[in-house]
Design an enzyme around this catalytic site. Structure first.
Site, PDB file in Angstrom:
ATOM      1  N   LYS A  81      -7.551   3.370   3.171  1.00 28.47           N
ATOM      2  CA  LYS A  81      -8.024   2.015   2.847  1.00 28.47           C
ATOM      3  C   LYS A  81      -7.448   1.100   4.051  1.00 28.47           C
ATOM      4  O   LYS A  81      -8.492   0.085   4.346  1.00 28.47           O
ATOM      5  CB  LYS A  81      -7.461   1.588   1.645  1.00 28.47           C
TER       6      LYS A  81
ATOM      7  N   GLN B 191      -2.099   0.917  -6.221  1.00 25.51           N
ATOM      8  CA  GLN B 191      -2.487   2.447  -6.172  1.00 25.51           C
ATOM      9  C   GLN B 191      -1.949   3.110  -7.422  1.00 25.51           C
ATOM     10  O   GLN B 191      -0.935   3.278  -7.407  1.00 25.51           O
ATOM     11  CB  GLN B 191      -1.962   3.106  -4.866  1.00 25.51           C
TER      12      GLN B 191
ATOM     13  N   ASP C 150      -9.797  -4.184  -7.486  1.00 24.10           N
ATOM     14  CA  ASP C 150     -10.257  -3.072  -7.822  1.00 24.10           C
ATOM     15  C   ASP C 150     -11.150  -3.212  -9.297  1.00 24.10           C
ATOM     16  O   ASP C 150     -11.724  -2.456  -9.924  1.00 24.10           O
ATOM     17  CB  ASP C 150      -9.135  -2.028  -8.658  1.00 24.10           C
TER      18      ASP C 150
END
Ligand code: NDP
Length: 315
Positions: free
Chosen positions: A53, A97, A120
């Protein structure tokens, strides 16, 4: 005739190139989108994902920051980190995460992320925006699935779409995007009766189950478009043989690494489907590309700029 393989790597690189040029255009007005990734502890798989990422952010010109608190962090300490990122103007996207250590209340943390920075797309506010077709942030993997369909000119309007899996991160948002795209959608799960029969109705079949090669040819309508979201590591020899007997390239990799990555769709489906996403190289690469797109989208949303319609949103 064998299915056309839909190349996720190529589509992801097109999207990254588009994001890079948007980032460049924003720089002209003095804006640089910024992404903060919180990685708690030292989970090796999470470390690999986060590295990908951060690298991808650098490539497209997005500012990125990694915050790496220790495994022992408490819910309150993590909440304080999220609150600080919510306040910082140069941060447009916040990604926590998962999984988080067991002492941390994950739901509380995800709820604390400012929905405008929730790249997200997991916050209930964004889930609500998606289901009521308002501009918001859409989960990356489902958004990537729609990009694959659209960019491969797969018709969605009026088509029968069957989604196997009803998780909050893949199955449900994918079904919602397909509904918003005017498909007729059926969602299946572990309690569905006659799963093969229901799946065979799908002009589009999305498998988001987490079971290696479960979708065999008898689940697939001839000519259907099959999207394989699954990412399963196979280490068992008998399981490997069930899926890849006679595949010399896979055999070589399996022998040297002791494992192979396989989707939820059995390779034999290539003989029945019209189009198929491979694993690896299908949906996977789209997830990070859509994270980049979401960060730019969040930067624009927060500044009240006009944003283009998202794939899957009704125009
Ligand atoms: P979950 O475990 O959260 O959900 C799995 C779903 O599949 C559940 O709804 C479950 O039903 C259903 N299911 C399980 N077994 C069966 C069965 N035998 N028959 C019918 N349905 C079944 O998984 P995720 O949604 O998080 O992920 C799914 C897969 O996608 C995994 O392999 C994951 O690794 C992969 N993935 C890939 C990504 C990518 O970037 N390519 C990103 C995210 C995930 P029930 O609800 O009844 O339990």
């Amino acid at each position: 005739m064998a299915a056309t393989i839909l190349d996720g790597l190529k589509i992801a690189s097109e999207i990254r190139a588009e994001v890079a040029s948007e980032v460049k255009a924003m720089a002209a007005s003095g804006i640089r989108p910024g992404l903060a990734v919180i990685l708690v502890g030292h989970n090796p798989a999470s470390e690999i994902y986060v590295r990908g990422k951060v690298k991808s952010s650098e490539e497209v010109g997005i500012y990125s920051e990694q915050i790496t608190p220790p495994d022992s962090i408490s819910t309150e300490e993590l909440l304080a980190l999220v609150t600080d990122l919510n306040r910082r103007d140069e941060i447009d996207g916040i990604l926590v995460q998962l999984p988080l250590p067991s002492q941390v209340d994950s739901k509380k943390i995800l709820m604390a992320v400012d929905p405008r920075k929730d790249v997200d797309g997991f916050h209930p506010v964004n889930v609500g925006f998606l289901s009521t077709q308002r501009p918001g942030l859409v989960p990356c993997t489902p958004a990537g699935i729609i990009e694959i369909l659209k960019r491969s000119a797969v018709p969605i309007v009026g088509q029968e779409a069957v989604v196997v899996g009803r998780s909050d991160i893949v199955g449900k948002p994918t079904a919602m995007l397909l509904i918003n795209g005017n498909a007729t959608v059926t969602v299946c799960h572990s309690k569905t009766h006659d799963l093969p029969g229901v799946c065979r109705r799908g002009d589009i079949l999305v498998a988001a189950i987490g079971r290696a090669g479960m979708i065999t040819r008898d689940f697939v309508k001839p000519g259907a478009t099959v999207i394989d979201v699954g990412m399963n590591k196979v280490t068992d020899r008998a399981e490997f043989d069930r899926l890849f007997a006679g595949n010399a390239k896979r055999e070589e990799g399996f022998r040297s690494k002791g494992s192979t990555l396989v989707g939820d769709v059995h390779p034999e489906v290539a003989a029945v489907a019209g189009r198929l996403t491979p694993v690896p190289g299908g949906v996977g690469p789209l997830t990070i590309a859509m994270l980049m797109a979401n960060t730019v989208r969040a930067a624009k949303l927060r500044r009240g700029a006009g944003i283009p319609a998202f794939a899957g949103e009704r125009a």
